[in-house]
Design a protein around this motif. Structure first.
Motif, PDB file in Angstrom:
ATOM      1  N   ILE A  87       0.612  -1.180   0.314  1.00  0.00           N
ATOM      2  CA  ILE A  87      -0.180  -0.184  -0.079  1.00  0.00           C
ATOM      3  C   ILE A  87       0.764   1.321  -0.158  1.00  0.00           C
ATOM      4  N   ASN A  88       1.924   0.859   1.068  1.00  0.00           N
ATOM      5  CA  ASN A  88       2.485   2.391   0.429  1.00  0.00           C
ATOM      6  C   ASN A  88       3.310   2.657  -0.786  1.00  0.00           C
ATOM      7  N   VAL A  89       3.504   1.321  -1.293  1.00  0.00           N
ATOM      8  CA  VAL A  89       4.315   2.266  -2.997  1.00  0.00           C
ATOM      9  C   VAL A  89       3.233   2.128  -3.733  1.00  0.00           C
ATOM     10  N   SER A  90       2.119   1.332  -3.541  1.00  0.00           N
ATOM     11  CA  SER A  90       1.073   1.978  -4.373  1.00  0.00           C
ATOM     12  C   SER A  90       0.540   3.214  -4.782  1.00  0.00           C
ATOM     13  N   ALA A  91       0.980   3.358  -2.769  1.00  0.00           N
ATOM     14  CA  ALA A  91       0.139   4.753  -2.874  1.00  0.00           C
ATOM     15  C   ALA A  91       1.556   6.485  -3.865  1.00  0.00           C
ATOM     16  N   TYR A  92       2.610   5.996  -3.720  1.00  0.00           N
ATOM     17  CA  TYR A  92       3.791   6.399  -4.159  1.00  0.00           C
ATOM     18  C   TYR A  92       3.098   6.189  -5.907  1.00  0.00           C
ATOM     19  N   ALA A  93       3.314   5.016  -6.352  1.00  0.00           N
ATOM     20  CA  ALA A  93       2.966   5.228  -7.711  1.00  0.00           C
ATOM     21  C   ALA A  93       1.802   5.977  -8.285  1.00  0.00           C
ATOM     22  N   GLN A 127      11.780  -2.231  -4.812  1.00  0.00           N
ATOM     23  CA  GLN A 127      11.361  -1.797  -3.288  1.00  0.00           C
ATOM     24  C   GLN A 127      12.664  -0.920  -3.079  1.00  0.00           C
ATOM     25  N   VAL A 128      13.066  -0.574  -3.649  1.00  0.00           N
ATOM     26  CA  VAL A 128      14.038   0.746  -3.173  1.00  0.00           C
ATOM     27  C   VAL A 128      13.206   1.964  -3.247  1.00  0.00           C
ATOM     28  N   ASP A 129      13.578   2.541  -2.111  1.00  0.00           N
ATOM     29  CA  ASP A 129      12.625   3.738  -1.280  1.00  0.00           C
ATOM     30  C   ASP A 129      12.291   4.311  -2.403  1.00  0.00           C
ATOM     31  N   PRO A 130      10.277   4.133  -2.015  1.00  0.00           N
ATOM     32  CA  PRO A 130       9.766   4.865  -3.098  1.00  0.00           C
ATOM     33  C   PRO A 130       9.043   6.685  -3.038  1.00  0.00           C
ATOM     34  N   GLN A 131       9.769   6.882  -1.879  1.00  0.00           N
ATOM     35  CA  GLN A 131       9.530   8.487  -1.454  1.00  0.00           C
ATOM     36  C   GLN A 131      10.682   8.797  -2.938  1.00  0.00           C
ATOM     37  N   VAL A 132      12.214   8.237  -2.137  1.00  0.00           N
ATOM     38  CA  VAL A 132      13.531   8.716  -2.994  1.00  0.00           C
ATOM     39  C   VAL A 132      12.875   8.711  -4.740  1.00  0.00           C
ATOM     40  N   ILE A 133      12.425   7.564  -5.421  1.00  0.00           N
ATOM     41  CA  ILE A 133      11.937   7.775  -6.913  1.00  0.00           C
ATOM     42  C   ILE A 133      11.110   8.096  -6.677  1.00  0.00           C
ATOM     43  N   THR A 134       9.705   8.652  -6.530  1.00  0.00           N
ATOM     44  CA  THR A 134       8.919   9.428  -6.642  1.00  0.00           C
ATOM     45  C   THR A 134       9.156  10.985  -6.526  1.00  0.00           C
ATOM     46  N   ASN A 135      10.338  11.180  -5.756  1.00  0.00           N
ATOM     47  CA  ASN A 135      11.227  13.209  -5.731  1.00  0.00           C
ATOM     48  C   ASN A 135      11.896  13.018  -7.570  1.00  0.00           C
ATOM     49  N   ILE A 136      12.464  11.824  -7.649  1.00  0.00           N
ATOM     50  CA  ILE A 136      13.034  12.512  -8.750  1.00  0.00           C
ATOM     51  C   ILE A 136      12.877  12.610 -10.061  1.00  0.00           C
ATOM     52  N   VAL A 210      19.454   3.216  -1.700  1.00  0.00           N
ATOM     53  CA  VAL A 210      19.255   4.286  -1.173  1.00  0.00           C
ATOM     54  C   VAL A 210      18.983   4.886   0.574  1.00  0.00           C
ATOM     55  N   THR A 211      19.594   5.449   1.059  1.00  0.00           N
ATOM     56  CA  THR A 211      19.468   5.664   2.769  1.00  0.00           C
ATOM     57  C   THR A 211      19.825   6.516   2.871  1.00  0.00           C
ATOM     58  N   LEU A 212      18.987   7.595   3.113  1.00  0.00           N
ATOM     59  CA  LEU A 212      18.735   8.450   3.673  1.00  0.00           C
ATOM     60  C   LEU A 212      17.622   8.784   5.041  1.00  0.00           C
ATOM     61  N   SER A 213      18.266   9.287   6.113  1.00  0.00           N
ATOM     62  CA  SER A 213      17.714   9.688   6.848  1.00  0.00           C
ATOM     63  C   SER A 213      16.380  10.865   6.925  1.00  0.00           C
ATOM     64  N   LEU A 214      15.356  10.011   7.903  1.00  0.00           N
ATOM     65  CA  LEU A 214      14.332  10.631   8.207  1.00  0.00           C
ATOM     66  C   LEU A 214      14.154  12.647   8.159  1.00  0.00           C
ATOM     67  N   MET A 215      14.909  12.792   8.769  1.00  0.00           N
ATOM     68  CA  MET A 215      15.417  14.239   8.432  1.00  0.00           C
ATOM     69  C   MET A 215      15.473  14.761   6.656  1.00  0.00           C
ATOM     70  N   THR A 216      16.824  14.299   6.513  1.00  0.00           N
ATOM     71  CA  THR A 216      17.032  14.254   4.896  1.00  0.00           C
ATOM     72  C   THR A 216      15.739  14.399   4.039  1.00  0.00           C
ATOM     73  N   LYS A 217      15.203  13.161   3.952  1.00  0.00           N
ATOM     74  CA  LYS A 217      13.766  12.726   3.482  1.00  0.00           C
ATOM     75  C   LYS A 217      12.133  13.826   3.430  1.00  0.00           C
ATOM     76  N   ARG A 218      12.401  14.135   4.896  1.00  0.00           N
ATOM     77  CA  ARG A 218      12.243  15.609   5.011  1.00  0.00           C
ATOM     78  C   ARG A 218      12.030  16.593   4.464  1.00  0.00           C
ATOM     79  N   GLY A 219      13.342  16.980   4.279  1.00  0.00           N
ATOM     80  CA  GLY A 219      13.859  18.089   3.679  1.00  0.00           C
ATOM     81  C   GLY A 219      13.851  18.117   1.948  1.00  0.00           C
TER      82      GLY A 219
END
Length: 261
Positions: A87-93, A127-136, A210-219
């Motif tokens: 569901i998390n990945v699907s939301a970003y998709a 299963q690469v971080d879906p937020q990172v892929i979406t941000n790109i 890709v491994t980013l801290s929660l703070m960096t991802k939020r930024g």
């Protein structure tokens, strides 16, 4: 008749047994095709028309780019199972799909973006971080919406290395020696600036773990949301859902730390 290769973005019911299928096609970009009989039980067409599935259909493109095209049969298909099942990945998709659908003109070939989208969905499926892929996607789609921030160099000095911040006034990054020229700059952490610059230009093929801290991802997300809110004027409901989902997960994490049931 034609062979239509594409990624199914989403579907809508149509008549008793048919579906309207929104497809990002390889040859003619994003368009809507009618899939006859797709809602019938055990329909091979219906299985292939699931959202987030790649397929090769037997069918027809719209004549003169007007009206609907048609899907009559399926030659090959495969769903992105991990995208559909998580569901998390699907939301970003869903957010990626919404942005693609809004960014590009109906029936206009976008081969570079078609190929980039398949690579992106491969990464989501791996299963690469879906937020990172979406941000790109979000950053690289900005020019399609008429917004093209300069992430590569300070426009005032041409500097490409140093300490930078984002300035809406100068439509991109400015170097530290020019910070006093914009008191509305975003005061970004340098890790956030680094990844914004990287994500804006990176080849999706080169993304691995890709491994980013929660703070960096939020930024990073804060800057992207700022750009879409202020410069594009767009906040899709899919983004709102992701934000609500993140807030709910945060509440659960807080309760878990406090030992509450």
């Amino acid at each position: 008749m034609a062979l239509i290769e594409g990624l199914v973005l989403y579907t809508r019911p149509y008549r008793d047994n048919d579906l309207l299928v929104r497809v990002f096609t390889k040859e003619q970009g994003i368009m809507t095709l009618m899939a006859r009989g797709a809602k019938k039980a055990n329909s091979k067409i219906g299985f292939a028309c699931q959202a987030y599935s790649w397929a090769i259909f037997d069918g027809a493109y719209p004549k003169n780019n007007q009206g609907l095209g048609f899907i009559n049969d399926v030659q090959d298909s495969h769903p992105y199972k991990n995208v559909v099942g998580d569901i998390n990945v699907s939301a970003y998709a869903a957010l990626i799909v919404k942005l693609l659908d809004l960014a590009f003109e109906e029936g206009k070939s976008e081969l570079e973006w078609y190929e980039k989208t398949l690579i992106g969905f491969d990464k989501l499926n791996e299963q690469v971080d879906p937020q990172v892929i979406t941000n790109i996607f979000e950053l690289q789609l900005l020019p399609a919406f008429g917004v093209a921030p300069n992430w590569q160099a300070d426009p005032l000095s041409g500097a490409v290395t140093g300490v930078f911040d984002y300035s809406e006034k100068y439509n991109g990054i400015i170097e530290r020696s020019h910070f006093d020229l914009d008191d509305q700059r975003l005061n970004l952490d340098q890790k956030v600036v680094y990844y914004l610059r990287q994500f804006s230009a990176i080849d999706m093929n080169k993304i691995a773990k890709v491994t980013l801290s929660l703070m960096t991802k939020r930024g990073i997300q804060r800057v992207i949301d700022y750009l879409y809110d202020r410069e594009v004027g767009l906040k899709p409901k899919e983004k709102v859902f992701i934000q609500k989902m993140a807030a709910f997960e945060g509440q659960l994490a807080i309760k878990a730390r406090k030992g509450k049931p």
